[in-house]
Design a protein around this motif. Structure first.
Motif, PDB file in Angstrom:
ATOM      1  N   ALA A 178       0.817  -1.220   0.000  1.00  0.00           N
ATOM      2  CA  ALA A 178       0.000   0.000   0.000  1.00  0.00           C
ATOM      3  C   ALA A 178       0.848   1.266   0.000  1.00  0.00           C
ATOM      4  O   ALA A 178       0.320   2.373  -0.107  1.00  0.00           O
ATOM      5  N   THR A 217       2.548   2.488   2.562  1.00  0.00           N
ATOM      6  CA  THR A 217       2.429   3.221   3.830  1.00  0.00           C
ATOM      7  C   THR A 217       3.688   3.140   4.674  1.00  0.00           C
ATOM      8  O   THR A 217       3.731   3.703   5.771  1.00  0.00           O
ATOM      9  N   GLN A 275      -0.984  -4.909  -5.020  1.00  0.00           N
ATOM     10  CA  GLN A 275      -2.303  -4.430  -4.613  1.00  0.00           C
ATOM     11  C   GLN A 275      -3.458  -5.254  -5.173  1.00  0.00           C
ATOM     12  O   GLN A 275      -4.552  -5.256  -4.622  1.00  0.00           O
ATOM     13  N   ARG A 294      -5.422  -9.532  -3.305  1.00  0.00           N
ATOM     14  CA  ARG A 294      -6.067  -9.112  -2.072  1.00  0.00           C
ATOM     15  C   ARG A 294      -7.168 -10.063  -1.616  1.00  0.00           C
ATOM     16  O   ARG A 294      -8.114  -9.661  -0.959  1.00  0.00           O
ATOM     17  N   THR A 311      -5.583  -6.068   3.439  1.00  0.00           N
ATOM     18  CA  THR A 311      -5.233  -5.083   4.458  1.00  0.00           C
ATOM     19  C   THR A 311      -5.266  -5.713   5.847  1.00  0.00           C
ATOM     20  O   THR A 311      -5.985  -6.688   6.095  1.00  0.00           O
ATOM     21  N   VAL A 369      -5.329   0.548   5.871  1.00  0.00           N
ATOM     22  CA  VAL A 369      -4.818   0.556   4.496  1.00  0.00           C
ATOM     23  C   VAL A 369      -3.547  -0.264   4.301  1.00  0.00           C
ATOM     24  O   VAL A 369      -3.282  -0.725   3.187  1.00  0.00           O
ATOM     25  N   CYS A 370      -2.734  -0.445   5.342  1.00  0.00           N
ATOM     26  CA  CYS A 370      -1.486  -1.201   5.160  1.00  0.00           C
ATOM     27  C   CYS A 370      -1.805  -2.677   4.918  1.00  0.00           C
ATOM     28  O   CYS A 370      -2.821  -3.196   5.383  1.00  0.00           O
ATOM     29  N   THR A 371      -0.950  -3.351   4.177  1.00  0.00           N
ATOM     30  CA  THR A 371      -1.224  -4.723   3.762  1.00  0.00           C
ATOM     31  C   THR A 371      -0.375  -5.725   4.529  1.00  0.00           C
ATOM     32  O   THR A 371       0.709  -5.399   5.026  1.00  0.00           O
TER      33      THR A 371
END
Length: 484
Positions: A73, A75, A93, A96, A115, A139-141
């Motif tokens: 993501a 981040t 991304q 998921r 996420t 939001v971070c994966t």
């Protein structure tokens, strides 16, 4: 080592032309991660849709000697996903899917683009959750969490990502796919799963991750306490741990961090106080109640000026919203900032925060503090204005803060990683032999050095550091002889 026309055509064959970005304006979307002070535009961005396509992309990189950087993501806060100008970014991304949630064995199998918060959402119907919770968890994966060995507010009691990952499907720099770890935390032989976790993308790309899930606690109690000084809040942290109480989380914020968070989300924090603590306990109802009373007594003994106990889930969420918004909220009080991530012993919290304040004053820069006080994991935010020419001073101050943590018996990073930001400081914490061993472990996975180059370890290009004591013989470099 660069992307030529032949390499680009091979990427387009492997992934499809629509999944290879070469348009300069679109490439700029990938030029940095959450550490925006460092920016590099990659030659290409690749958008694989499956693990097989990730492996195919890496095989093209190996065939054409093209360096690559895996990205989730974006981040990260240490420049770990900073691109290489003559290389490619492999974005994860699109991977998921939650592949499996097993409520009996209490585990989930995930693709790297899931996420962090979505893991708990998938597990919640079974009375389960995923414990590590970085502030960016919405939001971070999980792939990025694995790369950086992320922690979060609740790492004090429950540990970091490495304590919750059982197995990894990994694409090595050659394009080979291997599995590290297994169905349980204990495996025979070398702990290659442990080598991969926290390696910051330098030894391969995780394409499938098996995590363990925990039972949702019977009860949760949360309080927000204000203090007349940072020292008083630090003494509370030490006394709580000394009392044999291990809270789920103990977080501290100073005046600047509180100001920013309140400006952003209006969570009910008291503006202007020198320090605030968020303390959360969870577990069996009776045990939690007894420990909570003890924590409240310790807070009052150290001069707590306001103590707010969350009365319901909504109030608890508001308290955490204030804490978890702090990093992004600082943008409301400063046009630019660096986020640092050092660790010190809990008993030295007041000392290190005092010295950080003095260092900031010497440079004429403000430093906001919001951090995991329970395990001494600091997150000083050095505020600056790039347009006013303050970048170089801010970057130097950020580096000195990280090295100060080592000086005081701590480490350069607790959970954000070393990345690009702190690679040059690694010799402050590790000796020449230590760094040489790390480099050789890394090269065992990636002999050609294609996998996220320039990160984690100091190199002559980055820092002017001399490499470690191991010097390959010229015949070894030519492939004539082999080192045993």
């Amino acid at each position: 080592m660069s992307v030529d026309g032949a390499a680009q055509r091979d990427f387009e064959v492997a992934l499809g032309p629509d999944n290879v970005i070469s348009d300069p304006p679109r490439l700029r979307s990938y030029e940095c991660d959450g550490l925006t002070g460092y920016r590099v535009v990659p030659a290409l961005v690749l958008l694989p849709r499956t693990a097989e396509e990730v492996a195919a992309a890496v095989r093209v990189c190996a065939a054409h000697d093209v360096p690559f950087v895996a990205r989730g993501a974006g981040t990260g806060l240490s420049g770990g996903a900073l691109p290489v100008a003559d290389g490619v970014v492999i974005s994860l991304q699109r991977l998921r899917r939650v592949l499996e949630v097993d409520p009996v064995d209490q585990r989930a199998v995930l693709e790297p683009g899931v996420t962090n918060l979505d893991i708990t959402k998938a597990a919640a119907p079974h009375g389960l959750y995923y414990a590590p919770d970085p502030s960016s968890q919405q939001v971070c994966t999980i792939g990025g969490n694995v790369a950086e060995n992320s922690g979060g507010a609740h790492c004090l009691k429950y540990g970091f990502t490495t304590n919750h990952v059982l197995a990894l499907e990994v694409v090595l720099a050659s394009g080979e796919v291997v599995t590290l770890g297994g169905d349980s935390a204990e495996q025979l032989g070398p702990d290659l799963r442990g080598v991969f976790l926290g390696s910051e993308g330098t030894v391969g790309i995780a394409t499938k991750i098996t995590v363990r899930l925990l039972r949702t606690p019977e009860t949760v109690r949360t309080l927000l306490a204000d203090f007349p000084s940072v020292a008083a809040a630090g003494e509370v942290v030490s006394d709580v741990i000394a009392a044999g109480i291990v809270p789920a989380a103990v977080e501290m914020m100073d005046t600047l961090a509180i100001e920013a968070a309140e400006e952003a989300v209006h969570a009910g924090y008291t503006r202007g106080v020198p320090a605030a603590l968020v303390v959360e306990l969870d577990g069996p109802v009776e045990e939690c109640a007894a420990q909570f009373d003890r924590v409240r007594e310790i807070c009052e003994r150290h001069g707590c000026t306001r103590l707010h106990i969350a009365g319901d889930a909504e109030e608890r969420a508001a308290i955490w919203r204030g804490r978890k918004s702090a990093f992004a909220a600082v943008g409301r009080i400063s046009p630019d900032y660096f986020v640092q991530d050092g660790v010190v012993p809990r008993t030295r919290l007041a000392e290190v925060l005092g010295r950080i304040a003095d260092m900031g004053a010497d440079e004429g820069l403000r430093v906001a503090n919001v951090f995991h006080a329970g395990d001494g994991n600091l997150h000083p935010l050095v505020l600056y204005d790039a347009a006013a020419g303050e970048t170089e001073r801010a970057e130097a101050l950020s580096g000195r803060i990280a090295e100060l943590c080592v000086e005081l018996g701590g480490s350069l990073s607790g959970e954000h990683g070393i990345g690009t930001d702190k690679a040059c400081s690694m010799p402050k914490m590790f000796g020449e032999v230590d760094l040489a061993v790390m480099a050789r472990v890394r090269s065992a996975f990636d002999p050609a050095g294609l996998c996220n180059p320039g990160k984690l370890l100091p190199t002559p290009r980055l820092c002017g550091e001399r490499p470690g004591p191991y010097r390959p013989h010229p015949l070894e470099q030519a492939g004539v002889i082999e080192r045993l």
